[in-house]
Design a protein around this motif. Structure first.
Motif, PDB file in Angstrom:
ATOM      1  N   PRO A  74       0.655  -1.170   0.074  1.00 25.05           N
ATOM      2  CA  PRO A  74      -0.060   0.053   0.017  1.00 25.05           C
ATOM      3  C   PRO A  74       0.846   1.190   0.127  1.00 25.05           C
ATOM      4  CG  PRO A  74      -0.037  -0.918   2.265  1.00 25.05           C
ATOM      5  CD  PRO A  74       0.777  -1.904   1.428  1.00 25.05           C
ATOM      6  N   GLN A  75       0.155   2.422  -0.343  1.00 26.64           N
ATOM      7  CA  GLN A  75       1.038   3.596  -0.343  1.00 26.64           C
ATOM      8  C   GLN A  75       1.022   4.368   0.892  1.00 26.64           C
ATOM      9  OE1 GLN A  75      -1.617   3.075  -2.737  1.00 26.64           O
ATOM     10  NE2 GLN A  75      -0.514   2.563  -4.408  1.00 26.64           N
ATOM     11  N   GLN A  76       0.370   3.677   1.842  1.00 24.77           N
ATOM     12  CA  GLN A  76       0.126   4.298   3.202  1.00 24.77           C
ATOM     13  C   GLN A  76      -0.322   3.106   4.267  1.00 24.77           C
ATOM     14  OE1 GLN A  76      -2.359   7.927   3.647  1.00 24.77           O
ATOM     15  NE2 GLN A  76      -3.349   6.680   5.017  1.00 24.77           N
ATOM     16  N   GLY A  77       0.177   3.314   5.387  1.00 21.07           N
ATOM     17  CA  GLY A  77      -0.192   2.617   6.547  1.00 21.07           C
ATOM     18  C   GLY A  77       0.848   1.723   7.384  1.00 21.07           C
ATOM     19  N   SER A  78       0.550   0.966   7.966  1.00 19.47           N
ATOM     20  CA  SER A  78       1.346  -0.014   8.533  1.00 19.47           C
ATOM     21  C   SER A  78       0.806  -1.392   9.071  1.00 19.47           C
ATOM     22  CB  SER A  78       1.753   0.504  10.154  1.00 19.47           C
ATOM     23  OG  SER A  78       2.494  -0.245  10.541  1.00 19.47           O
ATOM     24  N   VAL A  79       1.566  -2.549   8.672  1.00 21.13           N
ATOM     25  CA  VAL A  79       0.897  -3.586   9.027  1.00 21.13           C
ATOM     26  C   VAL A  79       1.971  -4.304  10.103  1.00 21.13           C
ATOM     27  CG1 VAL A  79       0.159  -5.898   8.437  1.00 21.13           C
ATOM     28  CG2 VAL A  79      -0.537  -3.982   6.999  1.00 21.13           C
ATOM     29  N   ARG A  80       1.526  -4.387  11.445  1.00 25.38           N
ATOM     30  CA  ARG A  80       2.636  -5.341  12.241  1.00 25.38           C
ATOM     31  C   ARG A  80       1.826  -6.727  12.586  1.00 25.38           C
ATOM     32  NH1 ARG A  80       2.103  -0.066  13.986  1.00 25.38           N
ATOM     33  NH2 ARG A  80       0.571  -0.531  15.387  1.00 25.38           N
ATOM     34  N   PHE A  81       3.019  -7.618  12.174  1.00 22.64           N
ATOM     35  CA  PHE A  81       2.626  -9.137  12.773  1.00 22.64           C
ATOM     36  C   PHE A  81       3.253  -9.362  13.938  1.00 22.64           C
ATOM     37  CE2 PHE A  81       3.766 -13.801  12.318  1.00 22.64           C
ATOM     38  CZ  PHE A  81       2.594 -14.135  12.705  1.00 22.64           C
ATOM     39  N   GLN A  82       2.909  -9.758  15.009  1.00 21.95           N
ATOM     40  CA  GLN A  82       3.550 -10.009  16.365  1.00 21.95           C
ATOM     41  C   GLN A  82       4.388  -8.733  16.750  1.00 21.95           C
ATOM     42  OE1 GLN A  82       4.951 -14.211  15.892  1.00 21.95           O
ATOM     43  NE2 GLN A  82       3.136 -14.853  17.086  1.00 21.95           N
ATOM     44  N   GLY A  83       4.108  -7.447  16.459  1.00 19.85           N
ATOM     45  CA  GLY A  83       4.947  -6.614  16.981  1.00 19.85           C
ATOM     46  C   GLY A  83       6.001  -6.185  15.750  1.00 19.85           C
ATOM     47  N   GLN A  84       6.158  -7.083  14.659  1.00 22.10           N
ATOM     48  CA  GLN A  84       7.107  -6.624  13.709  1.00 22.10           C
ATOM     49  C   GLN A  84       6.383  -6.299  12.414  1.00 22.10           C
ATOM     50  OE1 GLN A  84       9.453 -10.374  12.571  1.00 22.10           O
ATOM     51  NE2 GLN A  84      10.556  -8.978  10.725  1.00 22.10           N
ATOM     52  N   GLU A  85       7.039  -5.074  12.019  1.00 20.74           N
ATOM     53  CA  GLU A  85       6.342  -4.500  10.568  1.00 20.74           C
ATOM     54  C   GLU A  85       6.716  -5.361   9.309  1.00 20.74           C
ATOM     55  OE1 GLU A  85       4.356  -2.361   8.353  1.00 20.74           O
ATOM     56  OE2 GLU A  85       4.787  -1.285  10.008  1.00 20.74           O
ATOM     57  N   ILE A  86       5.831  -5.730   8.656  1.00 16.88           N
ATOM     58  CA  ILE A  86       5.813  -6.710   7.610  1.00 16.88           C
ATOM     59  C   ILE A  86       5.497  -6.052   6.245  1.00 16.88           C
ATOM     60  CG2 ILE A  86       5.403  -8.494   8.759  1.00 16.88           C
ATOM     61  CD1 ILE A  86       2.551  -8.808   7.722  1.00 16.88           C
ATOM     62  N   LEU A  87       5.110  -4.751   6.256  1.00 20.80           N
ATOM     63  CA  LEU A  87       4.964  -4.055   4.747  1.00 20.80           C
ATOM     64  C   LEU A  87       6.429  -3.961   4.144  1.00 20.80           C
ATOM     65  CD1 LEU A  87       2.445  -1.336   5.385  1.00 20.80           C
ATOM     66  CD2 LEU A  87       2.120  -3.500   4.305  1.00 20.80           C
ATOM     67  N   GLY A  88       6.295  -4.329   2.982  1.00 20.64           N
ATOM     68  CA  GLY A  88       7.427  -4.364   2.181  1.00 20.64           C
ATOM     69  C   GLY A  88       8.207  -5.748   2.214  1.00 20.64           C
ATOM     70  N   MET A  89       7.786  -6.784   2.938  1.00 20.41           N
ATOM     71  CA  MET A  89       8.394  -8.027   2.721  1.00 20.41           C
ATOM     72  C   MET A  89       7.861  -8.653   1.689  1.00 20.41           C
ATOM     73  SD  MET A  89       8.745  -9.419   6.581  1.00 20.41           S
ATOM     74  CE  MET A  89       9.447  -8.659   8.194  1.00 20.41           C
ATOM     75  N   ARG A  90       8.594  -9.702   1.131  1.00 24.00           N
ATOM     76  CA  ARG A  90       7.779 -10.393   0.013  1.00 24.00           C
ATOM     77  C   ARG A  90       7.307 -11.603   0.492  1.00 24.00           C
ATOM     78  NH1 ARG A  90      10.756  -9.813  -4.857  1.00 24.00           N
ATOM     79  NH2 ARG A  90      10.087 -11.788  -5.334  1.00 24.00           N
ATOM     80  N   PRO A  91       6.285 -12.100  -0.123  1.00 27.89           N
ATOM     81  CA  PRO A  91       5.156 -12.934   0.371  1.00 27.89           C
ATOM     82  C   PRO A  91       6.018 -14.417   1.130  1.00 27.89           C
ATOM     83  CG  PRO A  91       4.633 -12.150  -2.019  1.00 27.89           C
ATOM     84  CD  PRO A  91       5.920 -11.629  -1.550  1.00 27.89           C
ATOM     85  N   HIS A  92       7.113 -14.932   0.506  1.00 22.62           N
ATOM     86  CA  HIS A  92       7.295 -16.008   1.058  1.00 22.62           C
ATOM     87  C   HIS A  92       8.118 -15.493   2.701  1.00 22.62           C
ATOM     88  CE1 HIS A  92      11.138 -14.468  -0.615  1.00 22.62           C
ATOM     89  NE2 HIS A  92      11.744 -14.891   0.283  1.00 22.62           N
ATOM     90  N   ARG A  93       8.546 -14.300   2.759  1.00 21.16           N
ATOM     91  CA  ARG A  93       9.208 -14.115   4.068  1.00 21.16           C
ATOM     92  C   ARG A  93       7.906 -13.913   5.031  1.00 21.16           C
ATOM     93  NH1 ARG A  93      11.695 -14.359   6.878  1.00 21.16           N
ATOM     94  NH2 ARG A  93      12.197 -12.163   7.807  1.00 21.16           N
ATOM     95  N   ILE A  94       6.818 -13.286   4.736  1.00 21.55           N
ATOM     96  CA  ILE A  94       5.751 -13.162   5.406  1.00 21.55           C
ATOM     97  C   ILE A  94       4.952 -14.619   6.014  1.00 21.55           C
ATOM     98  CG2 ILE A  94       3.307 -12.327   5.443  1.00 21.55           C
ATOM     99  CD1 ILE A  94       4.319  -9.965   3.842  1.00 21.55           C
ATOM    100  N   ALA A  95       5.064 -15.427   4.805  1.00 19.31           N
ATOM    101  CA  ALA A  95       4.502 -16.891   4.968  1.00 19.31           C
ATOM    102  C   ALA A  95       5.550 -17.579   6.106  1.00 19.31           C
ATOM    103  CB  ALA A  95       4.475 -17.604   3.565  1.00 19.31           C
ATOM    104  N   ALA A  96       6.844 -17.369   5.866  1.00 14.44           N
ATOM    105  CA  ALA A  96       7.629 -18.013   6.641  1.00 14.44           C
ATOM    106  C   ALA A  96       7.724 -17.568   8.130  1.00 14.44           C
ATOM    107  CB  ALA A  96       9.384 -17.789   6.332  1.00 14.44           C
ATOM    108  N   LEU A  97       7.242 -16.187   8.515  1.00 11.45           N
ATOM    109  CA  LEU A  97       6.957 -15.533   9.639  1.00 11.45           C
ATOM    110  C   LEU A  97       5.734 -16.385  10.745  1.00 11.45           C
ATOM    111  CD1 LEU A  97       7.434 -11.837   9.266  1.00 11.45           C
ATOM    112  CD2 LEU A  97       9.214 -13.534  10.495  1.00 11.45           C
ATOM    113  N   GLY A  98       4.676 -16.792   9.496  1.00  8.79           N
ATOM    114  CA  GLY A  98       3.653 -17.563  10.379  1.00  8.79           C
ATOM    115  C   GLY A  98       2.509 -17.160   9.817  1.00  8.79           C
TER     116      GLY A  98
END
Length: 261
Positions: A55-79
């Motif tokens: 997205p052009q704006q905002g934040s997405v945190r998974f278990q306190g970690q910012e995941i915006l900008g991560m590639r899909p396989h990295r997000i999947a690996a986080l859980g």
């Protein structure tokens, strides 16, 4: 404790806003539903959460970690695991083989050790196969385990897709219309398994679904979108009583779903 925190996310394509200022949280073990008319931005939010869209704006945190900008396989690996509205399975592979694909992030051995079938490769393969067998037992897929999924009934294929996501051992599960196209019996079966995922496995879920009866029965909280903007977030009872929600989405169906005007 929140496992997922979405804050002021905005996503536009060629100036057209698909998601406009969306914020919500998902607590541990919570089933959070997102509803809205076609084109309201539900799938776009899923694509943001899984890393397909940035997205052009905002934040997405998974278990306190910012995941915006991560590639899909990295997000999947986080859980973060996801199912799809349209079944995305390998039709010619068996149920077991499709579920083993969900263990990819847990496999650490290389091609040489896999070919030799020794040491670490053998230990990991056996452990991953046991994890898959546990999923098969959990979703009652035993009778189909060695069949190609392309030969299975539609409702069972949707269950296998859920199983592949569970095989990843996610902390958050994104369910994209899990009962789309199902008959009444298949829908009841899937609803039971979704509740089991929450109550027995304790996995937090975000669900997009058009079946309002299912949403209002299963969800802990519901967010309603209209043209990409959230118009109400609350319990199913609160959402059903909101006049803006009734006008934007539920309409006459509200009377049959909620039983109260």
């Amino acid at each position: 404790m929140n496992v997922l925190e979405v804050e002021d996310v905005a996503l536009a394509f060629s100036g057209v806003k698909a998601v406009d200022g969306v914020s919500f949280t998902v607590g541990a073990g919570e089933l959070f539903a997102i509803i809205g008319p076609n084109g309201a931005g539900k799938t776009s939010i899923f694509n943001v959460l899984s890393g397909v869209y940035r997205p052009q704006q905002g934040s997405v945190r998974f278990q306190g970690q910012e995941i915006l900008g991560m590639r899909p396989h990295r997000i999947a690996a986080l859980g973060v695991a996801r199912t799809f509205q349209n079944i995305e399975l390998f039709a010619h592979l068996t149920v077991v083989d499709n579920l083993m694909l969900g263990r990819h992030n847990h496999m650490r051995y290389g091609a040489l050790s896999a070919f030799a079938w020794l040491g670490r490769a053998k230990r990991e393969e056996l452990a991953n196969r046991q994890a898959v067998e546990d999923v098969i037992d959990f979703l009652e897929l035993e009778q189909w385990r060695r069949l190609p999924v392309g030969l299975l009934p539609y409702g069972v294929q949707k269950r296998v897709e859920l199983g592949r996501a569970l095989a990843m051992e996610p902390r958050v599960l994104l369910l994209d219309e899990p009962v789309a196209g199902m008959n009444v019996e298949e829908t009841e079966d899937m609803a039971r398994f979704v509740l089991d995922v929450r109550d027995e496995l304790g996995i937090a879920m975000v669900m997009v679904e058009h079946d309002m009866g299912l949403v209002m029965e299963l969800a802990d909280r519901v967010m309603v979108l209209d043209f990409g903007k959230p118009i109400r977030t609350g319990t199913p009872a609160e959402v059903q009583r909101d006049p803006d929600v009734v006008r934007a989405y539920l309409g006459e169906q509200h009377k049959t779903v909620g039983g109260a005007a």
